[in-house]
Write an enzyme that holds these catalytic residues in place. Structure first.
Site, PDB file in Angstrom:
ATOM      1  N   ASP A   1      -1.625  -0.716   6.006  1.00 59.31           N
ATOM      2  CA  ASP A   1      -1.794  -0.088   7.320  1.00 59.31           C
ATOM      3  C   ASP A   1      -3.232  -0.093   7.804  1.00 59.31           C
ATOM      4  O   ASP A   1      -3.517   0.457   8.865  1.00 59.31           O
ATOM      5  CB  ASP A   1      -1.298   1.371   7.271  1.00 59.31           C
ATOM      6  CG  ASP A   1      -2.169   2.233   6.374  1.00 59.31           C
ATOM      7  OD1 ASP A   1      -2.373   1.856   5.198  1.00 59.31           O
ATOM      8  OD2 ASP A   1      -2.659   3.275   6.832  1.00 59.31           O
TER       9      ASP A   1
ATOM     10  N   ASP B   1       0.842  -1.191   0.000  1.00 57.17           N
ATOM     11  CA  ASP B   1       0.000   0.000   0.000  1.00 57.17           C
ATOM     12  C   ASP B   1       0.882   1.248   0.000  1.00 57.17           C
ATOM     13  O   ASP B   1       2.083   1.177   0.305  1.00 57.17           O
ATOM     14  CB  ASP B   1      -0.897  -0.050   1.246  1.00 57.17           C
ATOM     15  CG  ASP B   1      -1.811   1.145   1.369  1.00 57.17           C
ATOM     16  OD1 ASP B   1      -2.511   1.467   0.400  1.00 57.17           O
ATOM     17  OD2 ASP B   1      -1.808   1.771   2.443  1.00 57.17           O
TER      18      ASP B   1
ATOM     19  N   ASP C   1      -0.342   5.214   0.856  1.00 55.10           N
ATOM     20  CA  ASP C   1      -0.637   6.158   1.939  1.00 55.10           C
ATOM     21  C   ASP C   1      -0.724   5.430   3.277  1.00 55.10           C
ATOM     22  O   ASP C   1      -1.491   4.480   3.430  1.00 55.10           O
ATOM     23  CB  ASP C   1      -1.979   6.863   1.682  1.00 55.10           C
ATOM     24  CG  ASP C   1      -1.952   7.711   0.424  1.00 55.10           C
ATOM     25  OD1 ASP C   1      -1.192   8.684   0.390  1.00 55.10           O
ATOM     26  OD2 ASP C   1      -2.712   7.398  -0.521  1.00 55.10           O
TER      27      ASP C   1
END
Length: 238
Positions: A183, A20, A22
């Site tokens: 995240d 991922d 961001d």
């Protein structure tokens, strides 16, 4: 599950990683903060805090802007102002993309270690591809990835498994051999639905919830630690 722990055997046979953007590789909330408040000023709305924005990030630009507008408008008002707000947000974001964002610790070292271990790498983000590619280039991360998919690259975005399954097909690998690293619950849900193993990082943005509440196969403190665990579970293959 505590940070720095991974379930036994789930990483055995892993040959690729989907990472991922961001909240996993880059702290981009400062960019969002500038762009969103630039848009809000054009609508004569008061600025909002970076902490407020942090809870909203991760589900794509349309969801982000609708959530921001919902702070001030009812559903009809959100619909009424959405097109103008999205245009303003995109214009402001493209103007400052990457200027205020920073790499999390050991991101580049982790990517380098994964490549050195023979892993194929893809970046899958819900960020529009027109934002994601220049950002990766500016931060000199683009060279690590064979594939980059944004939130608008395919018909569906995370938490739908489609982008992860597309990467597995692109790499001609079974999902069990492709680990997803992110995240948030979006990353974990997409990985579970795709039958990919999934690791999560304890920093970043998880819609205001603790990452410890998310169903993953392990919490790694950094991408370098993720590279270590992947390599450790695949000796002597490398």
């Amino acid at each position: 599950m505590q940070a720095g722990t991974v379930k036994d055997h789930v990483l055995a046979g892993v040959r690729a990683a989907i990472i991922d953007l961001d909240g996993t590789m880059l702290d981009t909330v400062p960019d969002f903060h500038v762009a969103i408040n630039g848009m809000r000023a054009e609508l004569d709305l008061a600025p909002i805090s970076a902490e407020t924005i942090k809870q909203m990030v991760g589900k794509g630009s349309e969801n982000l802007i609708r959530t921001v507008l919902a702070l001030d408008f009812d559903a009809a008002g959100v619909d009424q102002h959405f097109e103008q707000a999205m245009e303003g947000y995109q214009r402001h974001y493209l103007a400052i993309n990457g200027q205020f964002s920073t790499l999390y610790p050991d991101v580049e070292a982790g990517l380098a270690a994964m490549k050195a271990a023979g892993l194929r790498l893809a970046c899958v983000t819900n960020k529009p591809i027109a934002f994601a590619l220049p950002l990766l280039q500016q931060k000199k991360l683009d060279g690590y990835f064979e594939i980059v998919y944004g939130g608008d690259s395919l018909p569906r975005k995370k938490p739908d498994p489609m982008p992860l399954l597309q990467v597995c097909a692109d790499f001609d690998l079974a999902p069990a051999r492709v680990v997803a690293i992110g995240d948030s619950s979006n990353d974990a849900q997409a990985a579970r639905a795709a039958a990919c193993p999934v690791l999560t990082v304890p920093y970043g943005y998880n819609h205001g919830h603790s990452i410890h509440e998310t169903d993953s196969d392990g919490i790694v403190n950094t991408l370098l630690e993720a590279a270590h665990f992947i390599s450790m579970h695949n000796r002597p293959a490398y």
